[in-house]
Motif scaffolding. Structure first.
Motif, PDB file in Angstrom:
ATOM      1  N   ARG A  34       0.833  -1.207   0.000  1.00 32.14           N
ATOM      2  CA  ARG A  34       0.000   0.000   0.000  1.00 32.14           C
ATOM      3  C   ARG A  34       0.864   1.252   0.000  1.00 32.14           C
ATOM      4  N   LEU A  35       1.946   1.236   0.749  1.00 32.68           N
ATOM      5  CA  LEU A  35       2.870   2.371   0.786  1.00 32.68           C
ATOM      6  C   LEU A  35       3.486   2.613  -0.592  1.00 32.68           C
ATOM      7  N   ARG A  36       3.911   1.553  -1.269  1.00 29.06           N
ATOM      8  CA  ARG A  36       4.487   1.716  -2.611  1.00 29.06           C
ATOM      9  C   ARG A  36       3.457   2.290  -3.585  1.00 29.06           C
ATOM     10  N   ARG A  37       2.213   1.807  -3.511  1.00 27.25           N
ATOM     11  CA  ARG A  37       1.169   2.342  -4.405  1.00 27.25           C
ATOM     12  C   ARG A  37       0.898   3.812  -4.098  1.00 27.25           C
ATOM     13  N   THR A  38       0.893   4.165  -2.825  1.00 30.90           N
ATOM     14  CA  THR A  38       0.659   5.555  -2.434  1.00 30.90           C
ATOM     15  C   THR A  38       1.785   6.453  -2.923  1.00 30.90           C
ATOM     16  N   ASP A  44       2.832  10.507  -9.385  1.00 34.23           N
ATOM     17  CA  ASP A  44       2.010  10.798 -10.570  1.00 34.23           C
ATOM     18  C   ASP A  44       1.236  12.095 -10.391  1.00 34.23           C
ATOM     19  N   LEU A  45       0.718  12.323  -9.188  1.00 31.35           N
ATOM     20  CA  LEU A  45      -0.023  13.551  -8.909  1.00 31.35           C
ATOM     21  C   LEU A  45       0.885  14.768  -9.023  1.00 31.35           C
ATOM     22  N   ARG A  61       0.501  25.261  -6.816  1.00 34.42           N
ATOM     23  CA  ARG A  61       1.467  25.540  -5.739  1.00 34.42           C
ATOM     24  C   ARG A  61       0.975  24.994  -4.400  1.00 34.42           C
ATOM     25  N   ALA A  62      -0.318  25.173  -4.122  1.00 34.49           N
ATOM     26  CA  ALA A  62      -0.873  24.707  -2.848  1.00 34.49           C
ATOM     27  C   ALA A  62      -0.802  23.182  -2.731  1.00 34.49           C
ATOM     28  N   VAL A  63      -1.131  22.490  -3.797  1.00 32.78           N
ATOM     29  CA  VAL A  63      -1.088  21.026  -3.759  1.00 32.78           C
ATOM     30  C   VAL A  63       0.357  20.545  -3.695  1.00 32.78           C
ATOM     31  N   ALA A  64       1.238  21.191  -4.427  1.00 30.80           N
ATOM     32  CA  ALA A  64       2.655  20.810  -4.385  1.00 30.80           C
ATOM     33  C   ALA A  64       3.220  21.001  -2.984  1.00 30.80           C
ATOM     34  N   GLU A  65       2.855  22.095  -2.324  1.00 26.80           N
ATOM     35  CA  GLU A  65       3.314  22.334  -0.954  1.00 26.80           C
ATOM     36  C   GLU A  65       2.747  21.290  -0.003  1.00 26.80           C
ATOM     37  N   LEU A  66       1.488  20.936  -0.186  1.00 24.69           N
ATOM     38  CA  LEU A  66       0.868  19.894   0.639  1.00 24.69           C
ATOM     39  C   LEU A  66       1.605  18.568   0.479  1.00 24.69           C
ATOM     40  N   LEU A  67       1.933  18.217  -0.753  1.00 22.37           N
ATOM     41  CA  LEU A  67       2.679  16.976  -0.999  1.00 22.37           C
ATOM     42  C   LEU A  67       4.049  17.012  -0.322  1.00 22.37           C
TER      43      LEU A  67
END
Length: 75
Positions: A34-38, A44-45, A61-67
């Motif tokens: 599950r960790l590898r898939r995540t 990909d995101l 930018r907001a999503v990139a910062e969240l990641l």
């Protein structure tokens, strides 16, 4: 191979421990998968966000910062 005589109660306890370890190993393998898939999903995101057009720059930018924040917390 060596043989060891054990009382029945100790033998049953060893069998129970072995079953527990087997179950835990299976759970660890499932969590690792599950960790590898995540991680692949996050990669990909991140790639998809990087390819978005300029209209979505703020969201990107907001999503990139969240990641980045979540990846940093996981390490």
């Amino acid at each position: 191979m060596e043989a060891v005589a054990l009382p029945v109660a100790e033998y049953e306890q060893l069998l129970a421990s072995r079953r527990q370890m087997g179950g835990q190993s299976a759970r660890i393998r499932a969590l690792s998968d599950r960790l590898r898939r995540t991680e692949r999903l996050l990669d990909d995101l991140e790639e998809l966000i990087g390819a978005a057009d300029d209209e979505a720059a703020g969201l990107r930018r907001a999503v990139a910062e969240l990641l980045r924040r979540h990846r940093g917390a996981a390490q």
